[in-house]
Enzyme design. Sequence first.
Site, mmCIF file in Angstrom:
data_model
loop_
_atom_site.group_PDB
_atom_site.id
_atom_site.type_symbol
_atom_site.label_atom_id
_atom_site.label_comp_id
_atom_site.label_asym_id
_atom_site.label_seq_id
_atom_site.Cartn_x
_atom_site.Cartn_y
_atom_site.Cartn_z
ATOM 1 N N HIS A 1 10.257 -3.827 3.404
ATOM 2 C CA HIS A 1 10.773 -2.382 3.515
ATOM 3 C C HIS A 1 11.562 -2.141 4.814
ATOM 4 O O HIS A 1 10.761 -2.611 5.736
ATOM 5 C CB HIS A 1 9.713 -1.645 2.737
ATOM 6 C CG HIS A 1 8.641 -1.440 3.427
ATOM 7 N ND1 HIS A 1 7.801 -2.439 3.797
ATOM 8 C CD2 HIS A 1 7.969 -0.327 3.871
ATOM 9 C CE1 HIS A 1 6.572 -2.090 4.241
ATOM 10 N NE2 HIS A 1 6.604 -0.628 4.469
ATOM 11 N N HIS B 1 0.810 -1.271 0.131
ATOM 12 C CA HIS B 1 -0.010 -0.021 0.056
ATOM 13 C C HIS B 1 0.780 1.346 -0.015
ATOM 14 O O HIS B 1 0.797 2.358 0.551
ATOM 15 C CB HIS B 1 -1.183 0.085 1.092
ATOM 16 C CG HIS B 1 -0.197 -0.152 2.444
ATOM 17 N ND1 HIS B 1 -0.739 -0.756 3.712
ATOM 18 C CD2 HIS B 1 0.842 0.362 2.915
ATOM 19 C CE1 HIS B 1 0.100 -1.072 4.650
ATOM 20 N NE2 HIS B 1 1.006 0.118 4.123
ATOM 21 N N GLU C 1 4.463 -5.365 8.353
ATOM 22 C CA GLU C 1 3.356 -5.021 7.900
ATOM 23 C C GLU C 1 2.612 -6.408 7.607
ATOM 24 O O GLU C 1 1.352 -6.670 7.373
ATOM 25 C CB GLU C 1 3.259 -3.878 6.817
ATOM 26 C CG GLU C 1 3.389 -2.728 7.567
ATOM 27 C CD GLU C 1 3.397 -1.497 6.269
ATOM 28 O OE1 GLU C 1 3.163 -0.384 6.743
ATOM 29 O OE2 GLU C 1 3.632 -1.847 5.044
ATOM 30 N N HIS D 1 -0.915 4.240 9.938
ATOM 31 C CA HIS D 1 0.417 4.803 10.086
ATOM 32 C C HIS D 1 0.679 6.192 10.873
ATOM 33 O O HIS D 1 0.833 7.106 10.444
ATOM 34 C CB HIS D 1 1.075 5.015 8.787
ATOM 35 C CG HIS D 1 1.148 4.020 7.782
ATOM 36 N ND1 HIS D 1 -0.124 3.542 7.152
ATOM 37 C CD2 HIS D 1 2.124 3.117 7.517
ATOM 38 C CE1 HIS D 1 0.336 2.340 6.433
ATOM 39 N NE2 HIS D 1 1.433 2.103 6.450
HETATM 40 C C1 DHB Z 1 6.660 3.268 2.070
HETATM 41 C C2 DHB Z 1 5.887 2.167 2.402
HETATM 42 C C3 DHB Z 1 4.828 1.785 3.265
HETATM 43 O O1 DHB Z 1 4.177 0.592 3.336
HETATM 44 C C4 DHB Z 1 4.478 3.003 4.136
HETATM 45 O O2 DHB Z 1 3.253 2.870 4.855
HETATM 46 C C5 DHB Z 1 5.043 4.317 4.214
HETATM 47 C C6 DHB Z 1 6.045 4.379 3.061
HETATM 48 C C7 DHB Z 1 7.528 3.540 0.984
HETATM 49 O O3 DHB Z 1 7.989 2.668 0.637
HETATM 50 O O4 DHB Z 1 7.940 4.788 0.908
HETATM 51 FE FE FE Z 2 2.619 0.666 5.187
#
Ligand code: DHB
Ligand code: FE
Length: 464
Positions: free
Chosen positions: A339, A157, A386, A204
């Site tokens: 990530h 997302h 996540e 978030h």
């Molecule tokens: C990013 C990815 C995410 O899932 C998020 O909540 C905020 C930023 C990103 O990769 O920039």
């Molecule tokens: Fe996220």
Amino acid sequence: MALDKPYKNVPGTTIYDAEQARKGYHLNQFAMSLMKPENRARFLADQAAYLDEWPLNPIQRQAVLDMDLNTMIAEGGNIYFLSKIGATHGLSFQQMAGSMTGMSEAAYRDMMLGGGRRPEGVRLKDLDGWTPPSTEKATTMRQDAPAKYTSALFTSHVPAIGAAMDLGKTEEPYWKKVFDGYQWTRKWAKENTPDVVILVYNDHATAFDASIIPTFVLGTGAHYPVADEGYGPRPVPDVKGYPEFAAHLAQSIIQDDFDLTLVNEMVVDHGLTVPLSLVYGEVEQWPVRVIPLAVNVVQYPVPSGRRCYELGKALRRAIDKWDGEELNVQIWGTGGMSHQLQGPRAGLINKEWDNAFLDHLIADPLGLTEWPHMEYVDEAGSEGIELVDWLIARGAMDDQFEGEAPDVDHRFYHVPASNTAVGHLVISNPVGRTGLADDDAGAAESVDEALAPEPAATAAVVNA
Ligand code: DHB
Ligand code: FE
């Protein structure tokens, strides 16, 4: 199979549950407004005028003017909310409780001095024909359930994906590679629009700040505005909820030993709106009602994959217990894949781990529940956590209730979108089978097969 509300018949007692809370929402919120001294003064100065500011029904309104607590409670009021009205009138809790018994204030006080009301004869178990409610949990599906869980959809997302759409950049080479992975889904989604999506995501630090950290939040509201996360709200429609179905789910899931936080009013952030954009594109209105289900992955401790999977099972039992209109239900799991958005390790991507996760999510979800937190953080980065969100949709599927394994309709993996590996999967229960399956579905088109640690398991799914 219907919902158990064994407390309904406790003599002389109204239990405040989600159904009552919906009925009494404005009454209770009006009562809460009296926690401010200036509001108490205004209310006492002109009760009718003050009440004009609140959308109470005529029975509720009159009950407030009459200070008739029994009627207020029948109309969805709860004593702790209503006590603010009593307090405004200078009443003690003993005076308020006594006022509902038909006894005089003095007689009630004397009864309490004499040891209180005896329970014999005013208990459920003293009623003829009463039997204790069953606490058994279903392990199989309800075949004739009016609400059918058709498909699960999983997707990252990343906020930058939403921004790419909002800023018209989807044809740029960088973004086209991402959006190409959703073309199949857009077509499928047009032909398979459910009535409601239970959308699992993580907030978030948007709706919930440092003042409250609920682990599992179910949205029981009618409508959720799009959040301003600092860039201004995304130019996408607000989200319509489904309060009746959500309240039903809440009732069943909490009785199933999951202590959800219920939220009627909250904004929704990119975790919820970006998946809707990816699947439905640019629209005036989202074509589905959405029940948000937010999982805390911001502040540790966060729930484990196993806990999320078990919540999925409770969710499925709840869906199966619905006795209302026929519903096509999808459950989406969003977030991930690998990530890390913080510290010197930012930018971590673990393609091998991500694909093993997808393989297990498809073919071995129970095995996946054995993967501890540390595994997610260590291998997929701090924000890779996540991915636990995805276990909820998977735990609810037919094969976890002695039904058939899901079809793999579509699978996509791509690096990067912003800081993230994009993962996307659509799998369907037999009832959601469409014959639209992507030719390459299980083959994970943009995934280097040699990197997947368990190619045999993947192949088994593809060939199933
Ligand atoms: C990013 C990815 C995410 O899932 C998020 O909540 C905020 C930023 C990103 O990769 O920039
Ligand atoms: Fe996220």
